[in-house]
Design a protein around this motif. Structure first.
Motif, PDB file in Angstrom:
ATOM      1  N   SER A  54       0.834  -1.133  -0.058  1.00  0.00           N
ATOM      2  CA  SER A  54       0.100  -0.084   0.005  1.00  0.00           C
ATOM      3  C   SER A  54       1.021   1.430  -0.037  1.00  0.00           C
ATOM      4  O   SER A  54       0.423   2.071  -0.726  1.00  0.00           O
ATOM      5  CB  SER A  54      -0.800   0.123   1.159  1.00  0.00           C
ATOM      6  OG  SER A  54      -1.857   0.980   0.996  1.00  0.00           O
ATOM      7  N   GLU A  55       2.102   1.233   0.938  1.00  0.00           N
ATOM      8  CA  GLU A  55       3.046   2.488   0.653  1.00  0.00           C
ATOM      9  C   GLU A  55       3.437   2.614  -0.937  1.00  0.00           C
ATOM     10  O   GLU A  55       3.566   3.679  -1.216  1.00  0.00           O
ATOM     11  CB  GLU A  55       4.123   2.042   1.689  1.00  0.00           C
ATOM     12  CG  GLU A  55       5.241   2.925   1.569  1.00  0.00           C
ATOM     13  CD  GLU A  55       6.697   2.556   1.866  1.00  0.00           C
ATOM     14  OE1 GLU A  55       7.574   3.076   2.221  1.00  0.00           O
ATOM     15  OE2 GLU A  55       6.726   1.390   2.345  1.00  0.00           O
ATOM     16  N   TYR A  56       3.857   1.371  -1.291  1.00  0.00           N
ATOM     17  CA  TYR A  56       4.212   1.629  -2.709  1.00  0.00           C
ATOM     18  C   TYR A  56       3.286   2.292  -3.742  1.00  0.00           C
ATOM     19  O   TYR A  56       3.610   3.179  -4.468  1.00  0.00           O
ATOM     20  CB  TYR A  56       4.489   0.280  -3.234  1.00  0.00           C
ATOM     21  CG  TYR A  56       5.121   0.071  -4.548  1.00  0.00           C
ATOM     22  CD1 TYR A  56       6.506   0.174  -5.028  1.00  0.00           C
ATOM     23  CD2 TYR A  56       4.231  -0.235  -5.777  1.00  0.00           C
ATOM     24  CE1 TYR A  56       7.025   0.069  -6.229  1.00  0.00           C
ATOM     25  CE2 TYR A  56       4.745   0.085  -6.907  1.00  0.00           C
ATOM     26  CZ  TYR A  56       6.032  -0.018  -7.184  1.00  0.00           C
ATOM     27  OH  TYR A  56       6.604  -0.094  -8.654  1.00  0.00           O
ATOM     28  N   PHE A  57       1.974   1.833  -3.757  1.00  0.00           N
ATOM     29  CA  PHE A  57       0.904   2.386  -4.540  1.00  0.00           C
ATOM     30  C   PHE A  57       0.592   3.681  -4.167  1.00  0.00           C
ATOM     31  O   PHE A  57       0.511   4.661  -5.247  1.00  0.00           O
ATOM     32  CB  PHE A  57      -0.171   1.388  -4.566  1.00  0.00           C
ATOM     33  CG  PHE A  57       0.218   0.120  -5.162  1.00  0.00           C
ATOM     34  CD1 PHE A  57       0.695  -0.082  -6.338  1.00  0.00           C
ATOM     35  CD2 PHE A  57      -0.329  -1.141  -4.380  1.00  0.00           C
ATOM     36  CE1 PHE A  57       0.655  -1.358  -6.991  1.00  0.00           C
ATOM     37  CE2 PHE A  57      -0.112  -2.355  -4.874  1.00  0.00           C
ATOM     38  CZ  PHE A  57       0.453  -2.397  -6.232  1.00  0.00           C
ATOM     39  N   MET A  58       0.513   4.116  -2.765  1.00  0.00           N
ATOM     40  CA  MET A  58       0.016   5.312  -2.601  1.00  0.00           C
ATOM     41  C   MET A  58       1.212   6.428  -2.687  1.00  0.00           C
ATOM     42  O   MET A  58       1.012   7.265  -2.959  1.00  0.00           O
ATOM     43  CB  MET A  58      -0.309   5.450  -0.983  1.00  0.00           C
ATOM     44  CG  MET A  58      -1.605   4.680  -0.769  1.00  0.00           C
ATOM     45  SD  MET A  58      -3.093   5.332  -1.218  1.00  0.00           S
ATOM     46  CE  MET A  58      -4.401   4.292  -0.275  1.00  0.00           C
ATOM     47  N   SER A  59       2.347   5.882  -2.311  1.00  0.00           N
ATOM     48  CA  SER A  59       3.712   6.955  -2.853  1.00  0.00           C
ATOM     49  C   SER A  59       3.396   7.164  -4.025  1.00  0.00           C
ATOM     50  O   SER A  59       3.751   8.294  -4.571  1.00  0.00           O
ATOM     51  CB  SER A  59       4.866   6.391  -2.298  1.00  0.00           C
ATOM     52  OG  SER A  59       4.951   6.102  -0.885  1.00  0.00           O
ATOM     53  N   THR A  68      -3.555  11.305  -1.920  1.00  0.00           N
ATOM     54  CA  THR A  68      -3.848  10.145  -0.967  1.00  0.00           C
ATOM     55  C   THR A  68      -3.701  10.485   0.373  1.00  0.00           C
ATOM     56  O   THR A  68      -3.012  11.671   0.757  1.00  0.00           O
ATOM     57  CB  THR A  68      -3.084   8.914  -1.223  1.00  0.00           C
ATOM     58  OG1 THR A  68      -1.756   9.015  -0.606  1.00  0.00           O
ATOM     59  CG2 THR A  68      -3.043   8.684  -2.763  1.00  0.00           C
ATOM     60  N   HIS A  69      -4.159   9.689   1.268  1.00  0.00           N
ATOM     61  CA  HIS A  69      -3.972  10.196   2.641  1.00  0.00           C
ATOM     62  C   HIS A  69      -2.671   9.803   3.177  1.00  0.00           C
ATOM     63  O   HIS A  69      -2.247   9.842   4.367  1.00  0.00           O
ATOM     64  CB  HIS A  69      -4.974   9.498   3.461  1.00  0.00           C
ATOM     65  CG  HIS A  69      -5.097   7.762   3.506  1.00  0.00           C
ATOM     66  ND1 HIS A  69      -5.710   7.161   4.584  1.00  0.00           N
ATOM     67  CD2 HIS A  69      -4.281   7.410   3.124  1.00  0.00           C
ATOM     68  CE1 HIS A  69      -5.540   6.085   4.655  1.00  0.00           C
ATOM     69  NE2 HIS A  69      -4.315   5.774   3.567  1.00  0.00           N
ATOM     70  N   PHE A  70      -1.869   9.070   2.569  1.00  0.00           N
ATOM     71  CA  PHE A  70      -0.464   8.436   2.892  1.00  0.00           C
ATOM     72  C   PHE A  70       0.519   9.450   2.989  1.00  0.00           C
ATOM     73  O   PHE A  70       0.716  10.416   2.235  1.00  0.00           O
ATOM     74  CB  PHE A  70       0.035   7.419   1.781  1.00  0.00           C
ATOM     75  CG  PHE A  70       1.408   6.861   2.353  1.00  0.00           C
ATOM     76  CD1 PHE A  70       1.358   5.647   3.226  1.00  0.00           C
ATOM     77  CD2 PHE A  70       2.368   7.394   1.650  1.00  0.00           C
ATOM     78  CE1 PHE A  70       2.566   5.359   3.387  1.00  0.00           C
ATOM     79  CE2 PHE A  70       3.733   6.954   2.124  1.00  0.00           C
ATOM     80  CZ  PHE A  70       3.827   5.986   2.979  1.00  0.00           C
ATOM     81  N   ILE A 192      -9.702  12.741  -1.562  1.00  0.00           N
ATOM     82  CA  ILE A 192      -8.343  12.082  -1.678  1.00  0.00           C
ATOM     83  C   ILE A 192      -8.554  10.526  -1.671  1.00  0.00           C
ATOM     84  O   ILE A 192      -9.569  10.039  -0.681  1.00  0.00           O
ATOM     85  CB  ILE A 192      -7.233  12.801  -0.559  1.00  0.00           C
ATOM     86  CG1 ILE A 192      -7.782  12.354   0.842  1.00  0.00           C
ATOM     87  CG2 ILE A 192      -6.969  14.011  -0.826  1.00  0.00           C
ATOM     88  CD1 ILE A 192      -6.759  12.627   1.672  1.00  0.00           C
ATOM     89  N   VAL A 193      -7.632   9.993  -1.919  1.00  0.00           N
ATOM     90  CA  VAL A 193      -7.759   8.359  -1.935  1.00  0.00           C
ATOM     91  C   VAL A 193      -7.433   8.022  -0.365  1.00  0.00           C
ATOM     92  O   VAL A 193      -6.383   8.677   0.031  1.00  0.00           O
ATOM     93  CB  VAL A 193      -6.995   7.710  -3.033  1.00  0.00           C
ATOM     94  CG1 VAL A 193      -6.780   6.189  -2.793  1.00  0.00           C
ATOM     95  CG2 VAL A 193      -7.257   8.243  -4.369  1.00  0.00           C
TER      96      VAL A 193
END
Length: 253
Positions: A54-59, A68-70, A192-193
């Motif tokens: 999820s870090e990979y995709f959100m970043s 996004t919220h990340f 935002i996602v």
């Protein structure tokens, strides 16, 4: 260590109060659920894999201007996220017929759809997250016309990004689910996602073999879920090629 204030616990994640106002800490659990939690198991290391993916995709989305919220990953199971007001809808984008759309419309699973189809589902576990129309959404005030336009635009941009990333590593993005939240800057609102993007929320098939690399492995008893998620992480370079599926540490005598 100070006791943390738990804000919310779902089937796969826990949200804790963040270190700064307007932030939360999102913790990824090892729980795997299907069929509205009627099927449940604990898969060692699943939370670690989903956190990293999820870090990979959100970043990646943040880097191309899709908000996004990340904010950042904190450790192997936790990430710092922006607190948002979640719109009570799941937004699903379908590129290939699979799952519920095949059952509803009698379309053979694996059939390429003429264009990406965006669907909305009302977030309510007791009701089984039913499919809803834009008329339902507007009538019950879950979102405005502008929100709907923005949600569709966000979902399609996520689809473009995810499809390209997956194509590059030999994986077909069949469909995926996202959640979207409202954030406020003074009187100004934007969408935002939120939530997560991982194999828990996507259908991912190997392009050559059709092998499933997502939660359908668990739903349909097709093998080891951790192996499937680890394969996705390896291909994306999130984990080294020599990595083995994550397991809990063992105590040594």
């Amino acid at each position: 260590m100070a006791r943390r204030n738990k804000i919310y616990e779902g089937k796969a994640k826990i949200l804790y109060e963040g270190p700064e106002p307007g932030t939360l800490v999102q913790y990824f659990k090892d729980d795997a659920t299907a069929f509205n939690a009627e099927k449940h198991d604990v898969i060692d290391g699943k939370g670690v894999l989903n956190n990293r993916l999820s870090e990979y995709f959100m970043s990646g989305l943040n880097n191309i201007g899709v908000p996004t919220h990340f904010i950042r990953r904190l450790n192997m199971r936790e990430q710092l996220i922006r607190a948002v007001e979640i719109i009570p809808l799941e937004v699903v984008v379908r590129n290939v017929a699979a799952g519920s759309i095949s059952k509803r419309l009698g379309i053979e699973e694996g059939t390429a759809l003429p264009r990406p189809i965006v669907e909305f589902y009302f977030k309510d576990d007791k009701l089984g997250d039913p499919l809803v129309s834009e008329e339902h959404i507007l009538a019950f005030g879950w979102a405005t016309h502008q929100d709907l336009d923005d949600m569709v635009a966000l979902a399609l941009r996520v689809n473009d990004f995810m499809s390209g990333v997956m194509l590059g590593v030999g994986i077909k993005l069949v469909d995926f689910k996202i959640e979207i939240g409202r954030v406020y800057d003074g009187d100004f609102q934007r969408l935002i996602v939120a939530d997560e993007i991982s194999p828990d929320s996507c259908r991912l098939w190997d392009m050559k073999t059709g092998k499933k690399l997502d939660k359908d492995v668990f739903r349909r008893d097709l093998g080891n879920l951790s192996d499937a998620y680890t394969e996705v992480a390896r291909r994306l370079g999130v984990m080294p090629n020599a990595a083995t599926p994550m397991t809990k540490p063992k105590l040594m005598n």
